[in-house]
Every structure is written in structure tokens, then in C-alpha cells.
Scaffold this motif. Structure first.
Motif, PDB file in Angstrom:
ATOM      1  N   HIS A 229       0.843  -1.191   0.000  1.00  0.00           N
ATOM      2  CA  HIS A 229       0.000   0.000   0.000  1.00  0.00           C
ATOM      3  C   HIS A 229       0.881   1.244   0.000  1.00  0.00           C
ATOM      4  N   ARG A 230       0.978   1.951  -1.152  1.00  0.00           N
ATOM      5  CA  ARG A 230       1.816   3.144  -1.270  1.00  0.00           C
ATOM      6  C   ARG A 230       1.034   4.436  -1.090  1.00  0.00           C
ATOM      7  N   GLN A 231      -0.272   4.317  -1.008  1.00  0.00           N
ATOM      8  CA  GLN A 231      -1.150   5.484  -0.971  1.00  0.00           C
ATOM      9  C   GLN A 231      -0.871   6.413   0.213  1.00  0.00           C
ATOM     10  N   PHE A 232      -0.468   5.830   1.361  1.00  0.00           N
ATOM     11  CA  PHE A 232      -0.262   6.633   2.557  1.00  0.00           C
ATOM     12  C   PHE A 232       1.133   7.258   2.629  1.00  0.00           C
ATOM     13  N   ARG A 233       1.997   6.986   1.670  1.00  0.00           N
ATOM     14  CA  ARG A 233       3.367   7.470   1.755  1.00  0.00           C
ATOM     15  C   ARG A 233       3.481   8.988   1.830  1.00  0.00           C
ATOM     16  N   PRO A 234       2.724   9.765   1.034  1.00  0.00           N
ATOM     17  CA  PRO A 234       2.818  11.219   1.183  1.00  0.00           C
ATOM     18  C   PRO A 234       2.478  11.681   2.597  1.00  0.00           C
ATOM     19  N   LEU A 235       1.500  11.030   3.232  1.00  0.00           N
ATOM     20  CA  LEU A 235       1.135  11.396   4.594  1.00  0.00           C
ATOM     21  C   LEU A 235       2.256  11.036   5.566  1.00  0.00           C
ATOM     22  N   PHE A 236       2.844   9.845   5.410  1.00  0.00           N
ATOM     23  CA  PHE A 236       3.965   9.469   6.264  1.00  0.00           C
ATOM     24  C   PHE A 236       5.151  10.413   6.062  1.00  0.00           C
ATOM     25  N   MET A 237       5.415  10.798   4.808  1.00  0.00           N
ATOM     26  CA  MET A 237       6.524  11.709   4.528  1.00  0.00           C
ATOM     27  C   MET A 237       6.299  13.056   5.199  1.00  0.00           C
ATOM     28  N   SER A 238       5.060  13.511   5.179  1.00  0.00           N
ATOM     29  CA  SER A 238       4.721  14.775   5.820  1.00  0.00           C
ATOM     30  C   SER A 238       4.895  14.686   7.333  1.00  0.00           C
ATOM     31  N   LEU A 239       4.462  13.563   7.914  1.00  0.00           N
ATOM     32  CA  LEU A 239       4.601  13.356   9.354  1.00  0.00           C
ATOM     33  C   LEU A 239       6.076  13.278   9.764  1.00  0.00           C
ATOM     34  N   MET A 240       6.874  12.539   8.989  1.00  0.00           N
ATOM     35  CA  MET A 240       8.298  12.396   9.315  1.00  0.00           C
ATOM     36  C   MET A 240       9.044  13.707   9.108  1.00  0.00           C
ATOM     37  N   ASP A 241       8.622  14.477   8.111  1.00  0.00           N
ATOM     38  CA  ASP A 241       9.204  15.801   7.890  1.00  0.00           C
ATOM     39  C   ASP A 241       8.948  16.668   9.121  1.00  0.00           C
ATOM     40  N   GLY A 242       7.709  16.633   9.622  1.00  0.00           N
ATOM     41  CA  GLY A 242       7.368  17.413  10.808  1.00  0.00           C
ATOM     42  C   GLY A 242       8.124  16.960  12.041  1.00  0.00           C
ATOM     43  N   TYR A 243       8.297  15.653  12.161  1.00  0.00           N
ATOM     44  CA  TYR A 243       9.033  15.110  13.303  1.00  0.00           C
ATOM     45  C   TYR A 243      10.496  15.542  13.262  1.00  0.00           C
ATOM     46  N   ASP A 244      11.133  15.439  12.085  1.00  0.00           N
ATOM     47  CA  ASP A 244      12.538  15.811  11.951  1.00  0.00           C
ATOM     48  C   ASP A 244      12.767  17.297  12.203  1.00  0.00           C
ATOM     49  N   ASN A 245      11.731  18.105  11.960  1.00  0.00           N
ATOM     50  CA  ASN A 245      11.842  19.541  12.189  1.00  0.00           C
ATOM     51  C   ASN A 245      11.414  19.946  13.604  1.00  0.00           C
ATOM     52  N   GLY A 246      11.098  18.940  14.437  1.00  0.00           N
ATOM     53  CA  GLY A 246      10.746  19.224  15.822  1.00  0.00           C
ATOM     54  C   GLY A 246       9.326  19.663  16.047  1.00  0.00           C
ATOM     55  N   TRP A 247       8.464  19.512  15.026  1.00  0.00           N
ATOM     56  CA  TRP A 247       7.066  19.938  15.178  1.00  0.00           C
ATOM     57  C   TRP A 247       6.227  18.894  15.908  1.00  0.00           C
ATOM     58  N   LYS A 251       5.891  10.578  20.787  1.00  0.00           N
ATOM     59  CA  LYS A 251       4.592  10.045  21.180  1.00  0.00           C
ATOM     60  C   LYS A 251       3.529  10.353  20.137  1.00  0.00           C
ATOM     61  N   GLN A 252       3.536  11.575  19.623  1.00  0.00           N
ATOM     62  CA  GLN A 252       2.550  11.965  18.606  1.00  0.00           C
ATOM     63  C   GLN A 252       2.745  11.170  17.320  1.00  0.00           C
ATOM     64  N   LEU A 253       3.999  11.038  16.904  1.00  0.00           N
ATOM     65  CA  LEU A 253       4.275  10.311  15.660  1.00  0.00           C
ATOM     66  C   LEU A 253       3.882   8.850  15.793  1.00  0.00           C
ATOM     67  N   ASN A 254       4.267   8.220  16.895  1.00  0.00           N
ATOM     68  CA  ASN A 254       3.936   6.813  17.112  1.00  0.00           C
ATOM     69  C   ASN A 254       2.434   6.595  17.172  1.00  0.00           C
ATOM     70  N   ASN A 255       1.745   7.524  17.814  1.00  0.00           N
ATOM     71  CA  ASN A 255       0.298   7.403  17.966  1.00  0.00           C
ATOM     72  C   ASN A 255      -0.405   7.451  16.619  1.00  0.00           C
ATOM     73  N   ALA A 291       1.589  21.870   6.110  1.00  0.00           N
ATOM     74  CA  ALA A 291       1.373  23.316   6.173  1.00  0.00           C
ATOM     75  C   ALA A 291       1.145  23.808   7.605  1.00  0.00           C
ATOM     76  N   LYS A 292       0.470  22.999   8.435  1.00  0.00           N
ATOM     77  CA  LYS A 292       0.071  23.489   9.762  1.00  0.00           C
ATOM     78  C   LYS A 292       0.854  22.849  10.914  1.00  0.00           C
ATOM     79  N   HIS A 293       1.338  21.622  10.713  1.00  0.00           N
ATOM     80  CA  HIS A 293       2.107  20.879  11.708  1.00  0.00           C
ATOM     81  C   HIS A 293       1.692  21.174  13.158  1.00  0.00           C
ATOM     82  N   SER A 294       0.414  20.929  13.441  1.00  0.00           N
ATOM     83  CA  SER A 294      -0.108  21.134  14.790  1.00  0.00           C
ATOM     84  C   SER A 294      -0.776  19.861  15.286  1.00  0.00           C
TER      85      SER A 294
END
Length: 453
Positions: A229-247, A251-255, A291-294
Motif C-alpha cells: 500500500h503506497r497510498q499513505f506514503r505522502p502522509l507518512f513523509m509529511s509526518l516524518m518531515d514534521g518530526y525531523d523539524n521538531g514539530w 509520542k505523537q508520531l507513534n500514535n 502546512a500546519k504541523h499542529s
């Protein structure tokens, strides 16, 4: 290539260094049995060492195999030959490297479209700022390409997913390059290149989940690799981008990752819903996360996807149809094996409180409690399956239920112990008990193992 003794004689046609053999008539040819690929090249060339010769030989083998498998008549080979001989090569030399990039764009605009990655590379090299230097740009791009080698060479797919979460999903009319070019100032190509490099590093874990930073992410990506399933990859990339930038925190990422795994287990693996039903929603959420990383947008992921989640009655009905068999053709393919193995492996991990035996699960086999059958689909259901070590499983054979229970007592796996606890006092194991256990496992899966937060 030649014809057998019963075919008409072969006429050789020469054109420069190219030589092709075709029949006078266009009857179907056969490959001469004693013709090996090695005989097609000068043996002196074959024996010489060096990367150049290796590439020539590799190229020959590729086309030999391709044409022998795909060309059904001599006419097709003649057509390919004529196209090759009709090709023209134009050499344009320039002492100024920046002029080369302009020439590249002009020629490409008049010819066949290149891959977006080639256009993007040319764009970056052309506008790399002096403080970055073209040499540095080439070095970074080479690192991106090397990272893509670990992703089966899927550069175009990577770029499409990158653009999807940064801007919007590419279309046939507006591809990756056009979207980036329209949204990036020429003075910002250095930043773009650095961002692409970091994103390419993250992309590797989709193909190698074991490289993930923690067990939660690993198990999540293991699941998506299982269902392809590759469909969720853009969402995972966005989440990991936010995590690497400290946003986002660990716990939030794992959840969120656990939520996406559990949602997809029910929506995709059990219900077998078409992924395109939620395509647009996933892409919108990935862009909003970037865009919002909240924390509010993380909660929105759950709110929006919960609308697509099946109610229990739908889940149970679909769960009853999951099966695996070595004999029944309906359930005997490798996909069904992987699904069944995943279900019981995850339940075992959930049941084990200390995780001491998790490392041994990969060595376990799937055992049918009521013996596997070619015609009885009921025995293929989840409720008739147990994970067992290869040692115990190999001694089962077609034993009776009573004999199998005795051997199951040697297992240390939690799921086997629980089976004996709830069903070990039964004298008979039949279709009725299989369905009863399948429904019990379905409820346990829905409410516990893959429960949505």
C-alpha cells in the motif's frame, strides 16, 4: 538466429557494422539450438577485462533475451533494425556548462518528454547558486540517486509523493517538474535540493522498515509493505518531515502511525476496499499536516478517516471470509498466506506480555487444527489456524484432534496456550467450533489488537 534444415536458405543483409539475418519468406523462425549468446560476440572481446566490455556484453544479453522472448516474427526484427539504422545522432558541444542546460531545455521542448527527474535535475544544476556551486549540486543529486537505488530505483514515484505532500498530487497534464518549477523560485533551488536529499533518506524506510527509528514505526511500515500500500506514503513523509523539524514528538508520531496501521488493517486487509476511495482525503491531509504541523491537524487525520472505518458487523462478515489453505485453490495463493501469518503474528505479539518469544515468530508455520482440505473452505478460516514452531508443526501431519492437542502442549506461544485453555477440553473440533473461534478472534482483533484510539 537461424532456421532449421527444413526452412529456406537465409539471406544476410549488411549495413555498416550491423548484421541481421532474415528469411526470404516471412515464415515463423526457430532459434538454432546450438547457438549460445556467447557466440554472438567475438571471443577475444568476451575474454578481455574492463568495465567497458562488461557493459557491452550485458547490453547484448539484455537484448538477446528480450527479443527471443518478445519477437514473434522476423518482420518485427526487421522493423527494429530499420528504426535503429534510421536513427541520427547530433553532437552539440559547448564550453559553457550553463549553456548546456539551456540547450537541454530547448531540445527537450521539441522532442519526446523526458522523465520528470531528468528535467528537475537539469533545472537544479542550471540555477544552483554560486555559494552552492554546480559541483556540490551534482554531489547531492548523486546521493539522492544512491538513496533511490535502495528503493528499487523508484525515483519518479518518490518525486510524485514528495510533490503530493508539499503541493498537490501530479496529473498527466501537470507533472512533478511543472509543479515544482511553478512553486519554487529559481533562487531557492539550493533549499529544494537539500529538502529532496532529506526526503530521499526518509523514503528508504518504506522499502527497509527495519531501518526505522523505533519498533512502532517499523511494525507500521512492515504492515504497509505487506499489503503493498503506497497510498499513505505522502502522509507518512509529511509526518516524518514534521518530526525531523521538531514539530511533532515521538509520542505523537507513534500514535498517528499506529492509528494508520490499525485503520488500514480493517479498511484494506480485512474489508479489501479500493484505496482510491480515500485517495483525495489522504493527499489533502498530508498537505495540511505539512502546512500546519499542529496537534489539531493530527487529530483531524483520525476524525476524517474514522468516517471510512467499518462498523463491527461489516468487519466480522469480511473477517469470516479470510482464509489460507495449502490445498483449496480459493485460499492457496501467497497473498492469503501472508495475510493469515500477519494476523496471527500480531495477535501473538499482543498476547505476549514480556515479548520474550517475539523473535521466534518468524520461524513459525501455520497449522490447520482440523486438517487442511481441498474442498472444505471452512477449515481455511482464521479460527482453524494456529502459529506453531516448525519443529512441532512438522510432527503434526494429519493427526487427530486428540493427538494434536497433546503435541500443542509443547508450545510456549501465548496463542497456543490460550487455545488449549479455551478449547482443550473439547473432544471434537468441527466446523461449528471453527466458526465460533473465528468470530471470537474477529471481536478480539477489532476491539483489542487493532483498536482505533
Amino acid at each position: 538466429m537461424s532456421f532449421d534444415a527444413h526452412e529456406e536458405k537465409i539471406r544476410k543483409i549488411f549495413s555498416g557494422d550491423a548484421r541481421f539475418m532474415i528469411p526470404r519468406n516471412q515464415r515463423k523462425y526457430v532459434w538454432e539450438e546450438n547457438l549460445s549468446k556467447g557466440n554472438l560476440l567475438d571471443r577475444a572481446l568476451m575474454s578481455k577485462e574492463g568495465d567497458g566490455n562488461k557493459q557491452v556484453v550485458k547490453c547484448l544479453y539484455f537484448y538477446y533475451n528480450f527479443m527471443s522472448e518478445n519477437c514473434s516474427s522476423p518482420a518485427e526484427l526487421v522493423m527494429i533494425r530499420d528504426i535503429i539504422l534510421d536513427m541520427k545522432v547530433i553532437h552539440i558541444a559547448s564550453e559553457d556548462e550553463l549553456d548546456c542546460y539551456d540547450i537541454f531545455e530547448i531540445l527537450n521542448a521539441r522532442g519526446v518528454d523526458l522523465e520528470d527527474s531528468e528535467l528537475l535535475k537539469n533545472f537544479i544544476f542550471k540555477y544552483a547558486q554560486p555559494q552552492y556551486t554546480i559541483d556540490r549540486a551534482k554531489e547531492v543529486w548523486a546521493k539522492i540517486e544512491k538513496n533511490m537505488e535502495e528503493c528499487n530505483g523508484n525515483m519518479e514515484q518518490f518525486l510524485a509523493h514528495y510533490v503530493t505532500y508539499r503541493y498537490y498530487k501530479p496529473t498527466k497534464e501537470e507533472g512533478v517538474f511543472r509543479i515544482i518549477k511553478a512553486n519554487i523560485n529559481k533562487s531557492e533551488v539550493n533549499i529544494l535540493l537539500d529538502n529532496l536529499l532529506e526526503a530521499s533518506k526518509r523514503y528508504i524506510i518504506f522499502y527497509h522498515p527495519e531501518k526505522a527509528n523505533n519498533e512502532t514505526i517499523k511494525r507500521c511500515l512492515d504492515f504497509f509493505a505487506l499489503v503493498n500500500h503506497r497510498q499513505f506514503r505522502p502522509l507518512f513523509m509529511s509526518l516524518m518531515d514534521g518530526y525531523d523539524n521538531g514539530w511533532f514528538t515521538d509520542k505523537q508520531l507513534n500514535n498517528v502511525c499506529s492509528y494508520l496501521k490499525n485503520f488500514s488493517f480493517a479498511y484494506t486487509l480485512v474489508m479489501r476496499n479500493a484505496s482510491n476511495n480515500i485517495d483525495t482525503k489522504i493527499h489533502e491531509l498530508s498537505q495540511e499536516v505539512y502546512a500546519k504541523h499542529s496537534e489539531m491537524v493530527l487529530n483531524k487525520i483520525k476524525i476524517e478517516l474514522n468516517k471510512f472505518y467499518p462498523v463491527y458487523t461489516e468487519f466480522e462478515a469480511a473477517f469470516l471470509n479470510i482464509g489460507f489453505s495449502n490445498k483449496n485453490k480459493k485460499y492457496s495463493n501467497s497473498h492469503n498466506r501472508k495475510r493469515m501469518r500477519y494476523i496471527w503474528s500480531e495477535i501473538e505479539k499482543y498476547e505476549q506480555k514480556t515479548n520474550e518469544l517475539v523473535c521466534n515468530i518468524k520461524e513459525c508455520n501455520l497449522e490447520h487444527i482440523m486438517n487442511d482440505s481441498e474442498s472444505n473452505a471452512c477449515v481455511s478460516r482464521v479460527g482453524n489456524i494456529l502459529l506453531l514452531s516448525e519443529h512441532i508443526n512438522s510432527n503434526m501431519g494429519n493427526d487427530s484432534f486428540e493427538e494434536k492437542k497433546k503435541k500443542l502442549g509443547n508450545s510456549r506461544l501465548s496463542t497456543v496456550k490460550n487455545f488449549l485453555k479455551y478449547y482443550g477440553n473439547l473432544d471434537v473440533w468441527n466446523e461449528e467450533t471453527i466458526e465460533k473461534r473465528t468470530r471470537a478472534v474477529a471481536k478480539f482483533a477489532y476491539n483489542k489488537v487493532w483498536k482505533l484510539d
